[in-house]
Design an enzyme around this catalytic site. Structure first.
Site, PDB file in Angstrom:
ATOM      1  N   ASP B   7     -16.505 -47.403  11.235  1.00 32.81           N
ATOM      2  CA  ASP B   7     -15.354 -48.194  10.773  1.00 32.81           C
ATOM      3  C   ASP B   7     -14.124 -47.472  11.330  1.00 32.81           C
ATOM      4  O   ASP B   7     -13.673 -46.484  10.754  1.00 32.81           O
ATOM      5  CB  ASP B   7     -15.330 -48.221   9.238  1.00 32.81           C
ATOM      6  CG  ASP B   7     -14.157 -49.022   8.713  1.00 32.81           C
ATOM      7  OD1 ASP B   7     -13.731 -49.971   9.409  1.00 32.81           O
ATOM      8  OD2 ASP B   7     -13.656 -48.684   7.631  1.00 32.81           O
ATOM      9  N   GLU B  68     -16.903 -51.683  14.361  1.00 38.72           N
ATOM     10  CA  GLU B  68     -16.161 -52.878  13.968  1.00 38.72           C
ATOM     11  C   GLU B  68     -15.262 -53.320  15.113  1.00 38.72           C
ATOM     12  O   GLU B  68     -14.525 -52.540  15.697  1.00 38.72           O
ATOM     13  CB  GLU B  68     -15.308 -52.619  12.718  1.00 38.72           C
ATOM     14  CG  GLU B  68     -14.587 -53.887  12.273  1.00 38.72           C
ATOM     15  CD  GLU B  68     -13.837 -53.721  10.962  1.00 38.72           C
ATOM     16  OE1 GLU B  68     -14.426 -53.216   9.991  1.00 38.72           O
ATOM     17  OE2 GLU B  68     -12.662 -54.096  10.919  1.00 38.72           O
ATOM     18  N   ASP B 141     -14.052 -46.580   3.397  1.00 37.33           N
ATOM     19  CA  ASP B 141     -14.304 -46.563   4.838  1.00 37.33           C
ATOM     20  C   ASP B 141     -15.770 -46.226   5.102  1.00 37.33           C
ATOM     21  O   ASP B 141     -16.375 -46.699   6.054  1.00 37.33           O
ATOM     22  CB  ASP B 141     -13.473 -45.512   5.578  1.00 37.33           C
ATOM     23  CG  ASP B 141     -12.127 -45.273   4.953  1.00 37.33           C
ATOM     24  OD1 ASP B 141     -12.094 -45.027   3.736  1.00 37.33           O
ATOM     25  OD2 ASP B 141     -11.137 -45.306   5.680  1.00 37.33           O
TER      26      ASP B 141
END
Lengths: 194, 194
Positions: B7, B68, B141
């Site tokens: 992330d 991501e 996160d």
């Protein structure tokens, strides 16, 4: 002092190398464009840009790397790739303990032509003249990379860099810092279409 | 198959590692956040994020890295740093010949909860359940990084990846590709506030 300028891009990343000698005498050393193929996946594109930049940095062993500062307001289609290429240039320099400076296009125009809103052709002509070249450097990304290197060489001694504090500036340094700030602000507003 | 999810972020970069075994059985291996200090210059921040990611990749030797996908429409204040952190994760994987997959937040939500518009808390609960954890992974996160790893593990066999062409898909693969495209489009529109 050897300065390597980077005009970041994922497809084409301009690299320009100059030497800044005594009395602000600047000499041309090298100009090139590091490329990546749009036909491969993004991780492989970033790898080739990174490898190309590392090759240039190791070949020319610059004392400073001057990279164009990327703004989130820039062209939406390419801004992320441009930011990533700039990030790779910062990484390659930081891994070798080479100081990194970020300069806005406005700062570069201001340092080279005296006008932060100068046209591209004016900047290219001045780059050609300042470096005593026989003809304008091509392609355009290459000229921009040289402009970033020159901008870094011509900044006033003690000009404010990224992490530095403003409290201890001399009046001349303060003046430049203020001008750079205004120029940056104008640039952002210009990008926003204001 | 070991999958490492990322992330991306410049201040906090979530890393989650899982193992995907037979019959889609997923096991938790590791979760952490790689950080950089906002008090140092951007090149040094990128260097510490890169070094932290390399350390995780070398420690857990993943067969795939799932990152991501960052959109230019995302939060303006952080999008460039986020894109640069994602770029470093791609670079670190590509340097080790580890395949990289980019997944949108919508794809991750869809894969994990069956709903591309699921709330964060739903995703965290499902991540906890899927990996048989005693409590929700923290910080957020970290949970998102695990979600990206799980999303990559649960994607249908033959799901379309970045550079692949669509002509040779089976009907089932085509259906997923279409759903992923629609989800991506919805995500972009949601980010644009449409």
């Amino acid at each position: 002092m050897i300065i390597l300028g980077v005009d970041p891009g994922l497809t084409r990343c301009g690299v320009g190398v100059i030497e800044a000698g005594a009395h602000r005498r600047l000499s041309f050393i090298h100009v090139d464009v590091v490329r990546s193929s749009p036909d491969v996946s993004q991780d492989l594109r970033l790898l080739s840009i990174y490898n190309g930049l590392v090759d240039k940095i190791e070949t020319y062993a610059p004392d400073a790397v001057s990279i164009e500062r990327v703004f989130a307001q820039s062209n939406r289609n390419t801004v992320l790739g441009t930011a990533q290429a700039a990030g790779l240039a910062m990484l390659a320099a930081a891994q070798r303990n080479i100081p990194v400076a970020l300069h806005t296009p406005t700062e570069a125009k201001l340092a080279i032509t005296g006008n932060g809103q100068a046209q591209k052709i004016q900047v290219e002509r001045m780059v050609t003249r300042i470096l005593n070249l026989n003809r304008m450097p091509t392609p355009a990304d290459a000229a921009d990379a040289l402009a970033l290197a020159i901008c870094h060489a011509l900044r006033p001694a003690g000009a404010l860099q990224g992490g530095e504090r403003e409290e201890h500036l001399t009046p001349a340094q303060r003046q430049w810092a203020d001008a750079a700030k205004k120029a940056t602000k104008r640039h952002i507003n210009a990008d926003r279409g204001m």
